[in-house]
Design a protein around this motif. Structure first.
Motif, PDB file in Angstrom:
ATOM      1  N   MET A   1       0.823  -1.192   0.000  1.00  0.00           N
ATOM      2  CA  MET A   1       0.000   0.000   0.000  1.00  0.00           C
ATOM      3  C   MET A   1       0.869   1.259   0.000  1.00  0.00           C
ATOM      4  O   MET A   1       0.500   2.237  -0.610  1.00  0.00           O
ATOM      5  N   ARG A   2       2.001   1.177   0.694  1.00  0.00           N
ATOM      6  CA  ARG A   2       2.899   2.327   0.710  1.00  0.00           C
ATOM      7  C   ARG A   2       3.447   2.612  -0.679  1.00  0.00           C
ATOM      8  O   ARG A   2       3.581   3.774  -1.066  1.00  0.00           O
ATOM      9  N   LEU A   3       3.751   1.560  -1.403  1.00  0.00           N
ATOM     10  CA  LEU A   3       4.254   1.740  -2.763  1.00  0.00           C
ATOM     11  C   LEU A   3       3.192   2.379  -3.655  1.00  0.00           C
ATOM     12  O   LEU A   3       3.500   3.268  -4.452  1.00  0.00           O
ATOM     13  N   LEU A   4       1.958   1.951  -3.496  1.00  0.00           N
ATOM     14  CA  LEU A   4       0.870   2.533  -4.284  1.00  0.00           C
ATOM     15  C   LEU A   4       0.711   4.020  -3.970  1.00  0.00           C
ATOM     16  O   LEU A   4       0.561   4.847  -4.883  1.00  0.00           O
ATOM     17  N   LEU A   5       0.743   4.374  -2.696  1.00  0.00           N
ATOM     18  CA  LEU A   5       0.641   5.792  -2.330  1.00  0.00           C
ATOM     19  C   LEU A   5       1.833   6.580  -2.851  1.00  0.00           C
ATOM     20  O   LEU A   5       1.674   7.729  -3.299  1.00  0.00           O
ATOM     21  N   PHE A   6       3.014   5.987  -2.803  1.00  0.00           N
ATOM     22  CA  PHE A   6       4.192   6.634  -3.354  1.00  0.00           C
ATOM     23  C   PHE A   6       4.007   6.925  -4.835  1.00  0.00           C
ATOM     24  O   PHE A   6       4.284   8.028  -5.307  1.00  0.00           O
ATOM     25  N   LEU A   7       3.515   5.922  -5.562  1.00  0.00           N
ATOM     26  CA  LEU A   7       3.300   6.107  -6.993  1.00  0.00           C
ATOM     27  C   LEU A   7       2.248   7.169  -7.274  1.00  0.00           C
ATOM     28  O   LEU A   7       2.415   7.986  -8.177  1.00  0.00           O
ATOM     29  N   VAL A   8       1.183   7.139  -6.510  1.00  0.00           N
ATOM     30  CA  VAL A   8       0.099   8.090  -6.755  1.00  0.00           C
ATOM     31  C   VAL A   8       0.554   9.516  -6.489  1.00  0.00           C
ATOM     32  O   VAL A   8       0.287  10.419  -7.280  1.00  0.00           O
ATOM     33  N   PHE A   9       1.239   9.748  -5.380  1.00  0.00           N
ATOM     34  CA  PHE A   9       1.565  11.108  -4.978  1.00  0.00           C
ATOM     35  C   PHE A   9       2.883  11.647  -5.546  1.00  0.00           C
ATOM     36  O   PHE A   9       3.122  12.841  -5.467  1.00  0.00           O
ATOM     37  N   LEU A  10       3.700  10.793  -6.104  1.00  0.00           N
ATOM     38  CA  LEU A  10       4.960  11.284  -6.643  1.00  0.00           C
ATOM     39  C   LEU A  10       5.071  11.056  -8.148  1.00  0.00           C
ATOM     40  O   LEU A  10       5.332  11.988  -8.906  1.00  0.00           O
ATOM     41  N   VAL A  11       4.841   9.844  -8.580  1.00  0.00           N
ATOM     42  CA  VAL A  11       5.060   9.511  -9.982  1.00  0.00           C
ATOM     43  C   VAL A  11       3.951  10.083 -10.876  1.00  0.00           C
ATOM     44  O   VAL A  11       4.232  10.599 -11.962  1.00  0.00           O
ATOM     45  N   VAL A  12       2.713  10.011 -10.424  1.00  0.00           N
ATOM     46  CA  VAL A  12       1.608  10.493 -11.266  1.00  0.00           C
ATOM     47  C   VAL A  12       1.718  11.996 -11.535  1.00  0.00           C
ATOM     48  O   VAL A  12       1.564  12.420 -12.696  1.00  0.00           O
ATOM     49  N   PRO A  13       1.986  12.864 -10.541  1.00  0.00           N
ATOM     50  CA  PRO A  13       2.164  14.280 -10.889  1.00  0.00           C
ATOM     51  C   PRO A  13       3.324  14.536 -11.843  1.00  0.00           C
ATOM     52  O   PRO A  13       3.230  15.399 -12.729  1.00  0.00           O
ATOM     53  N   VAL A  14       4.411  13.787 -11.668  1.00  0.00           N
ATOM     54  CA  VAL A  14       5.542  13.945 -12.591  1.00  0.00           C
ATOM     55  C   VAL A  14       5.122  13.534 -14.005  1.00  0.00           C
ATOM     56  O   VAL A  14       5.443  14.211 -14.986  1.00  0.00           O
ATOM     57  N   LEU A  15       4.382  12.442 -14.121  1.00  0.00           N
ATOM     58  CA  LEU A  15       3.875  12.001 -15.416  1.00  0.00           C
ATOM     59  C   LEU A  15       2.930  13.045 -16.018  1.00  0.00           C
ATOM     60  O   LEU A  15       3.001  13.322 -17.225  1.00  0.00           O
ATOM     61  N   GLU A  16       2.073  13.617 -15.191  1.00  0.00           N
ATOM     62  CA  GLU A  16       1.142  14.652 -15.679  1.00  0.00           C
ATOM     63  C   GLU A  16       1.893  15.863 -16.223  1.00  0.00           C
ATOM     64  O   GLU A  16       1.568  16.366 -17.306  1.00  0.00           O
TER      65      GLU A  16
END
Length: 164
Positions: free
Chosen positions: A1-16
């Motif tokens: 779950m921590r990895l999912l939150l990491f991806l959502v809050f860090l990787v997704v904005p960078v991708l956007e």
């Protein structure tokens, strides 16, 4: 779950931001802003339309006495999809469309059901109360109507002691 939150809050904005820069370099800055505004307006309209449909289906199932599992999941997906559509960004718009469109919503519902089922099982196994009720061996008895398996029924007699 921590990895999912990491991806959502860090990787997704960078991708956007990366997608916005790429689209802006191809079609121009003002056109990209216009496209984002059009996506937000379209998302608001689509959320209103599908939200009304989901609300109507929910009311219909409640009126007929049917458990509204699918309708509640659809309402949650429409809400989440609408929020993603009004959020600036192309990746969030794509995910929002997958959640809100009527022909992709069943797929998103199954994916969400699979994810939450796995999550609940994992939480139940980690619970300190997990060993209190171990699973019973063998198949569960089925409902007389041929529906879902139900718990074992123990017949008995209720005796009331009304000595007030």
């Amino acid at each position: 779950m921590r990895l999912l939150l990491f991806l959502v809050f860090l990787v997704v904005p960078v991708l956007e931001v990366w997608l916005l820069i790429q689209v802006g370099s191809v079609i121009g800055g003002w056109q990209t802003v216009g496209l984002l505004a059009a996506a937000a307006v379209f998302g608001s309209w689509l959320m209103r339309r599908e939200g009304r449909r989901a609300w109507r289906d929910l009311q219909e199932s409640m009126r007929t006495g049917v458990l509204p599992e699918r309708e509640l999941a659809d309402a949650a997906l429409v809400l989440a999809g609408g929020l993603l559509l009004v959020t600036p960004g192309f990746f969030s718009d794509l995910v929002g469309l997958l959640c809100i469109l009527p022909f992709t919503r069943p797929w998103a519902r199954r994916l969400g059901g699979w994810f939450f089922e796995r999550r609940v099982k994992r939480m139940a196994e980690a619970s300190p109360y997990a060993n209190l009720f171990p699973p019973q061996p063998g198949p569960a008895p089925s409902d007389a109507r041929g529906g879902e398996p139900r718990a074992k029924v123990v017949h008995g007699e209720v005796i009331r002691d009304d000595t007030d």
